[in-house]
Scaffold this active site. Structure first.
Site, PDB file in Angstrom:
ATOM      1  N   LYS A   1       0.826  -1.214   0.000  1.00  0.00           N
ATOM      2  CA  LYS A   1       0.000   0.000   0.000  1.00  0.00           C
ATOM      3  C   LYS A   1       0.862   1.266   0.000  1.00  0.00           C
ATOM      4  O   LYS A   1       0.585   2.210  -0.730  1.00  0.00           O
ATOM      5  CB  LYS A   1      -0.929   0.021   1.225  1.00  0.00           C
ATOM      6  CG  LYS A   1      -1.893  -1.156   1.303  1.00  0.00           C
ATOM      7  CD  LYS A   1      -2.885  -1.022   2.463  1.00  0.00           C
ATOM      8  CE  LYS A   1      -2.262  -1.042   3.833  1.00  0.00           C
ATOM      9  NZ  LYS A   1      -1.707  -2.343   4.254  1.00  0.00           N
TER      10      LYS A   1
ATOM     11  N   ARG B   1      -9.510   0.431   9.208  1.00  0.00           N
ATOM     12  CA  ARG B   1      -9.026  -0.905   9.549  1.00  0.00           C
ATOM     13  C   ARG B   1     -10.029  -1.699  10.365  1.00  0.00           C
ATOM     14  O   ARG B   1      -9.743  -2.841  10.723  1.00  0.00           O
ATOM     15  CB  ARG B   1      -7.755  -0.763  10.376  1.00  0.00           C
ATOM     16  CG  ARG B   1      -6.468  -1.157   9.654  1.00  0.00           C
ATOM     17  CD  ARG B   1      -5.311  -0.884  10.600  1.00  0.00           C
ATOM     18  NE  ARG B   1      -4.120  -1.593  10.276  1.00  0.00           N
ATOM     19  CZ  ARG B   1      -3.112  -1.074   9.555  1.00  0.00           C
ATOM     20  NH1 ARG B   1      -3.190   0.125   9.045  1.00  0.00           N
ATOM     21  NH2 ARG B   1      -2.028  -1.791   9.358  1.00  0.00           N
TER      22      ARG B   1
ATOM     23  N   ARG C   1      11.542  -5.601   4.763  1.00  0.00           N
ATOM     24  CA  ARG C   1      11.365  -4.180   5.080  1.00  0.00           C
ATOM     25  C   ARG C   1      11.998  -3.825   6.422  1.00  0.00           C
ATOM     26  O   ARG C   1      12.517  -2.733   6.601  1.00  0.00           O
ATOM     27  CB  ARG C   1       9.858  -3.877   5.093  1.00  0.00           C
ATOM     28  CG  ARG C   1       9.498  -2.428   5.330  1.00  0.00           C
ATOM     29  CD  ARG C   1       8.045  -2.136   5.003  1.00  0.00           C
ATOM     30  NE  ARG C   1       7.114  -2.782   5.914  1.00  0.00           N
ATOM     31  CZ  ARG C   1       5.795  -2.699   5.828  1.00  0.00           C
ATOM     32  NH1 ARG C   1       5.237  -2.012   4.855  1.00  0.00           N
ATOM     33  NH2 ARG C   1       5.006  -3.316   6.681  1.00  0.00           N
TER      34      ARG C   1
ATOM     35  N   ARG D   1      11.396  -0.243  11.412  1.00  0.00           N
ATOM     36  CA  ARG D   1      10.108  -0.488  12.057  1.00  0.00           C
ATOM     37  C   ARG D   1      10.190  -1.712  12.960  1.00  0.00           C
ATOM     38  O   ARG D   1      10.382  -2.827  12.476  1.00  0.00           O
ATOM     39  CB  ARG D   1       9.021  -0.682  10.990  1.00  0.00           C
ATOM     40  CG  ARG D   1       8.499   0.634  10.456  1.00  0.00           C
ATOM     41  CD  ARG D   1       7.427   0.434   9.428  1.00  0.00           C
ATOM     42  NE  ARG D   1       6.300  -0.355   9.914  1.00  0.00           N
ATOM     43  CZ  ARG D   1       5.165  -0.482   9.251  1.00  0.00           C
ATOM     44  NH1 ARG D   1       5.008   0.127   8.091  1.00  0.00           N
ATOM     45  NH2 ARG D   1       4.195  -1.218   9.732  1.00  0.00           N
TER      46      ARG D   1
ATOM     47  N   ARG E   1      -0.347  -9.195  13.537  1.00  0.00           N
ATOM     48  CA  ARG E   1      -0.887  -8.226  12.569  1.00  0.00           C
ATOM     49  C   ARG E   1      -1.718  -8.923  11.506  1.00  0.00           C
ATOM     50  O   ARG E   1      -2.750  -8.402  11.069  1.00  0.00           O
ATOM     51  CB  ARG E   1       0.257  -7.421  11.943  1.00  0.00           C
ATOM     52  CG  ARG E   1       0.772  -6.345  12.894  1.00  0.00           C
ATOM     53  CD  ARG E   1       2.162  -5.908  12.557  1.00  0.00           C
ATOM     54  NE  ARG E   1       2.232  -5.147  11.329  1.00  0.00           N
ATOM     55  CZ  ARG E   1       3.359  -4.958  10.639  1.00  0.00           C
ATOM     56  NH1 ARG E   1       4.490  -5.504  11.044  1.00  0.00           N
ATOM     57  NH2 ARG E   1       3.342  -4.246   9.553  1.00  0.00           N
TER      58      ARG E   1
HETATM   59  P1  ADP Z   1       1.122  -2.024   7.647  1.00  0.00           P
HETATM   60  O1  ADP Z   1      -0.077  -1.819   6.778  1.00  0.00           O
HETATM   61  O2  ADP Z   1       2.373  -2.192   6.872  1.00  0.00           O
HETATM   62  O3  ADP Z   1       0.896  -3.067   8.683  1.00  0.00           O
HETATM   63  P2  ADP Z   1       0.790   0.622   8.906  1.00  0.00           P
HETATM   64  O4  ADP Z   1       1.909   1.565   8.782  1.00  0.00           O
HETATM   65  O5  ADP Z   1      -0.453   0.913   8.128  1.00  0.00           O
HETATM   66  O6  ADP Z   1       1.423  -0.769   8.532  1.00  0.00           O
HETATM   67  O7  ADP Z   1       0.362   0.449  10.440  1.00  0.00           O
HETATM   68  C1  ADP Z   1       1.277   0.140  11.457  1.00  0.00           C
HETATM   69  C2  ADP Z   1       0.553   0.012  12.797  1.00  0.00           C
HETATM   70  O8  ADP Z   1      -0.050   1.280  13.126  1.00  0.00           O
HETATM   71  C3  ADP Z   1      -0.589  -0.987  12.850  1.00  0.00           C
HETATM   72  O9  ADP Z   1      -0.144  -2.318  13.111  1.00  0.00           O
HETATM   73  C4  ADP Z   1      -1.440  -0.398  13.996  1.00  0.00           C
HETATM   74  O10 ADP Z   1      -0.876  -0.694  15.261  1.00  0.00           O
HETATM   75  C5  ADP Z   1      -1.317   1.092  13.786  1.00  0.00           C
HETATM   76  N1  ADP Z   1      -2.388   1.615  12.892  1.00  0.00           N
HETATM   77  C6  ADP Z   1      -2.208   2.165  11.658  1.00  0.00           C
HETATM   78  N2  ADP Z   1      -3.389   2.520  11.126  1.00  0.00           N
HETATM   79  C7  ADP Z   1      -4.341   2.165  12.033  1.00  0.00           C
HETATM   80  C8  ADP Z   1      -5.757   2.236  12.072  1.00  0.00           C
HETATM   81  N3  ADP Z   1      -6.458   2.733  11.043  1.00  0.00           N
HETATM   82  N4  ADP Z   1      -6.403   1.776  13.172  1.00  0.00           N
HETATM   83  C9  ADP Z   1      -5.723   1.283  14.215  1.00  0.00           C
HETATM   84  N5  ADP Z   1      -4.396   1.161  14.245  1.00  0.00           N
HETATM   85  C10 ADP Z   1      -3.698   1.606  13.183  1.00  0.00           C
END
Ligand code: ADP
Length: 191
Positions: A14, A89, A128, A134, A146
């Protein structure tokens, strides 16, 4: 306005595709993961609260991310459209987003869902973690968490938008450019 949700599991690409799409179309990029990581880097109260959830592979509470997104929408009037990445999410986040957008006289045009097999997602997260710094990418237990959160809570977002026939699934395996072209074709067909 043209508003897009880029949807897919962690590691589905994404972030990579978002960068290319915002350059081509001029979307305002709204990545809740990026916003949260910047709050952590700036050591804000919100960042401190979010960090423990993120490091454990759990979701940050809905009210926190919904508040962040609401503020970002209000702060960006007159944009071509928003590209939501990593949000919504959960089903409550999707419902809140629909309400926020309708308050601004707009709505989601399409949800582009990238499909990638689980083994590939894990390989990408490990890859990554070597460059991103991260902490949530490196640990196998956190990766598993996750992916289970994605299945148990996030897939409901696709169901929510399927009711309105807004979801298009695409193969997320292949070259970055081939996937980008497939995403652009779906946008161009609707814009
Ligand atoms: P990826 O899609 O690669 O897992 P993100 O950068 O989108 O990573 O998200 C990393 C973390 O940030 C998630 O595992 C969660 O803990 C938090 N997070 C991000 N967006 C949301 C969301 N919309 N709702 C709740 N937690 C979120």
């Amino acid at each position: 306005m043209f508003n897009l949700i880029l949807f897919g599991p962690p590691g589905s690409g994404k972030g990579t595709q978002s960068e290319k799409l915002i350059t081509k179309y001029g979307f305002k990029h709204l990545s809740t993961g990026d916003i949260l990581r910047s709050e952590i880097a700036n050591q804000t109260q919100l960042g401190l609260e979010a960090k423990s959830f993120m490091d454990a592979g759990k979701l940050v509470p809905d009210a926190v991310v919904i508040g962040m997104v609401g503020a970002a929408i209000t702060a960006n009037p007159g944009v071509y459209g928003f590209l939501f990445d990593g949000f919504p999410r959960t089903k409550p986040q999707a419902e809140a987003l629909d309400t926020l957008l309708s308050e601004h006289g707009t709505s989601i045009n399409v949800v582009l869902a990238m499909e990638v097999p689980e083994e590939e997602l894990i390989a990408r997260m490990i890859g990554r973690s070597k460059t991103s710094g991260r902490t949530d990418d490196a640990d196998p237990e956190v990766q598993k968490k996750r992916l289970s959160v994605y299945k148990n809570e996030t897939l409901a977002v696709a169901d929510h938008y399927s009711q309105f026939d807004k979801v298009v699934s695409l193969n997320g395996l292949g070259s970055i450019d081939d996937i980008f072209n497939a995403l652009c074709a779906e946008i161009d067909a609707r814009a």
